[in-house]
Design a protein around this motif. Structure first.
Motif, short mmCIF file in Angstrom:
data_model
loop_
_atom_site.label_atom_id
_atom_site.label_comp_id
_atom_site.label_asym_id
_atom_site.label_seq_id
_atom_site.Cartn_x
_atom_site.Cartn_y
_atom_site.Cartn_z
N PHE A 25 48.03 -5.72 93.52
CA PHE A 25 47.91 -4.37 92.97
C PHE A 25 48.78 -3.41 93.79
O PHE A 25 48.55 -3.21 94.98
CB PHE A 25 46.46 -3.92 92.99
CG PHE A 25 45.62 -4.54 91.90
CD1 PHE A 25 45.05 -3.74 90.90
CD2 PHE A 25 45.39 -5.91 91.85
CE1 PHE A 25 44.29 -4.30 89.90
CE2 PHE A 25 44.63 -6.47 90.85
CZ PHE A 25 44.07 -5.68 89.86
N LYS A 50 46.45 3.54 96.04
CA LYS A 50 46.07 3.35 94.63
C LYS A 50 45.81 1.88 94.32
O LYS A 50 44.89 1.55 93.57
CB LYS A 50 47.16 3.88 93.71
CG LYS A 50 46.87 3.62 92.22
CD LYS A 50 48.00 4.11 91.34
CE LYS A 50 47.71 3.79 89.88
NZ LYS A 50 47.69 2.36 89.58
N THR A 53 42.42 0.74 95.59
CA THR A 53 41.39 1.40 94.78
C THR A 53 41.25 0.73 93.42
O THR A 53 40.15 0.45 92.94
CB THR A 53 41.72 2.89 94.60
OG1 THR A 53 41.70 3.54 95.87
CG2 THR A 53 40.72 3.57 93.67
N GLY A 54 42.39 0.46 92.79
CA GLY A 54 42.37 -0.21 91.48
C GLY A 54 41.76 -1.59 91.57
O GLY A 54 41.05 -2.03 90.66
N ILE A 57 37.94 -1.33 91.77
CA ILE A 57 37.36 -1.00 90.46
C ILE A 57 37.45 -2.20 89.52
O ILE A 57 36.49 -2.52 88.81
CB ILE A 57 38.06 0.23 89.86
CG1 ILE A 57 37.77 1.47 90.73
CG2 ILE A 57 37.61 0.48 88.42
CD1 ILE A 57 38.59 2.69 90.37
N SER A 58 38.60 -2.88 89.51
CA SER A 58 38.76 -4.07 88.67
C SER A 58 37.74 -5.14 89.03
O SER A 58 37.12 -5.75 88.16
CB SER A 58 40.17 -4.65 88.82
OG SER A 58 41.03 -4.17 87.83
N GLU A 198 43.80 -6.36 84.26
CA GLU A 198 43.02 -5.45 85.10
C GLU A 198 42.05 -4.62 84.26
O GLU A 198 42.21 -4.48 83.06
CB GLU A 198 43.95 -4.50 85.85
CG GLU A 198 44.70 -3.55 84.90
CD GLU A 198 45.59 -2.56 85.62
OE1 GLU A 198 45.04 -1.74 86.38
OE2 GLU A 198 46.81 -2.60 85.42
N THR A 200 40.97 -0.97 85.10
CA THR A 200 41.05 0.20 85.98
C THR A 200 41.31 1.44 85.12
O THR A 200 41.54 1.33 83.91
CB THR A 200 42.22 0.06 86.99
OG1 THR A 200 43.47 0.25 86.28
CG2 THR A 200 42.23 -1.30 87.66
N ASP A 202 43.91 2.83 84.80
CA ASP A 202 45.23 2.70 84.21
C ASP A 202 45.17 2.27 82.75
O ASP A 202 46.18 2.37 82.04
CB ASP A 202 46.07 1.67 84.97
CG ASP A 202 46.62 2.22 86.28
OD1 ASP A 202 46.47 3.43 86.53
OD2 ASP A 202 47.18 1.43 87.05
N GLN A 216 44.66 9.03 85.67
CA GLN A 216 44.14 7.79 86.23
C GLN A 216 43.87 7.89 87.74
O GLN A 216 43.00 7.19 88.27
CB GLN A 216 45.07 6.61 85.93
CG GLN A 216 46.46 6.66 86.57
CD GLN A 216 47.49 7.26 85.67
OE1 GLN A 216 47.27 8.34 85.12
NE2 GLN A 216 48.63 6.59 85.51
N ALA A 220 40.06 7.41 89.11
CA ALA A 220 39.72 6.35 90.07
C ALA A 220 38.84 6.91 91.21
O ALA A 220 37.89 6.25 91.64
CB ALA A 220 41.00 5.76 90.64
#
Length: 228
Positions: A25, A50, A53-54, A57-58, A198, A200, A202, A216, A220
């Motif tokens: 990521f 980022k 973080t993504g 969350i994923s 993913e 997220t 996004d 986004q 997040a």
């Protein structure tokens, strides 16, 4: 690690010694002219942290799906390294879209006002092709182009609806409203459809309790506060 594919916000890697496959990521974010937008097809900039973080969350949502019987490619993650280990699946160049309200490109394409509700939700499948503007694609064309096998299109739409119900309920518990989202779906060696890529900010739009739609990056941060 060998890089198999470089994407806008993630790279696909493989460990040549073990054959394991990973998603890395990145800190890049989609958008245009300095404005971040999850619906954009171009990279609009980079935000430090980022990627991790993504990944957090994923991992949260993939684990939630697995607990609720929705098949995914997720095997585990190493947050510090920014890596998600995934199962080897075939991911066709398609995006599966579910809309609970009109927004974004749908409003531009069909001259609709923002925020009109869909009940039941509106499902779309698009060809993942930036140069062509991600055109809508039918089951017949997916079969003609050998992107999916017979029966997989309908199976994928069924998985899409299950993902939507889970995401909508989960963000509602956090105080938010899910507007729409797009995911990628793949299939394993047995042809079984699984959620890939993913989950997220996004890939979706949400509305907060004040009716605002955060980009986004802000979304997040909001989700991290909820999931810890």
């Amino acid at each position: 690690m060998k890089t198999l594919y470089e994407g806008k916000t993630k790279n696909v890697l493989t460990d040549e010694a073990t054959g394991a496959v990973y998603l890395f990521f990145k800190d890049s974010a989609t958008g245009e002219d300095g404005v971040f937008d999850p619906g954009s097809n171009t990279v609009g900039g980079s935000v430090e942290g980022k990627g991790k973080t993504g990944l957090k969350i994923s991992s949260y949502f993939f684990e939630l799906m697995e607990k609720n019987g929705i098949p995914t490619h997720y095997k585990g993650s190493d947050i510090e390294k920014g890596l998600m280990e995934v199962k080897k699946v075939t991911v066709p160049p398609l995006e599966f879209v579910l809309r609970y309200f009109t927004a974004g490109s749908m409003c531009r394409r069909f001259t609709l006002e923002e925020g009109i509700p869909f009940d039941p939700p509106y499902l779309e499948v698009t060809l993942k092709d930036d140069e062509q503007g991600d055109p809508l694609i039918s089951e017949r064309l997916c079969l003609m182009k050998n992107l999916l096998a017979p029966g997989q299109y309908e199976e994928a739409l069924g998985v899409l609806e299950k993902v939507g119900a889970l995401l909508r309920d989960e963000v509602a518990k956090m105080g938010y409203t899910l507007i729409d989202f797009k995911i990628e779906l793949g299939y394993d060696e047995d042809g079984k459809v699984v959620v890939a890529d993913e989950i997220t900010p996004d890939i979706w739009r949400i509305k907060d309790e004040n009716g605002n739609i955060p980009n986004q990056i802000d979304c997040a941060k909001m989700l991290l506060e909820k999931i810890g």
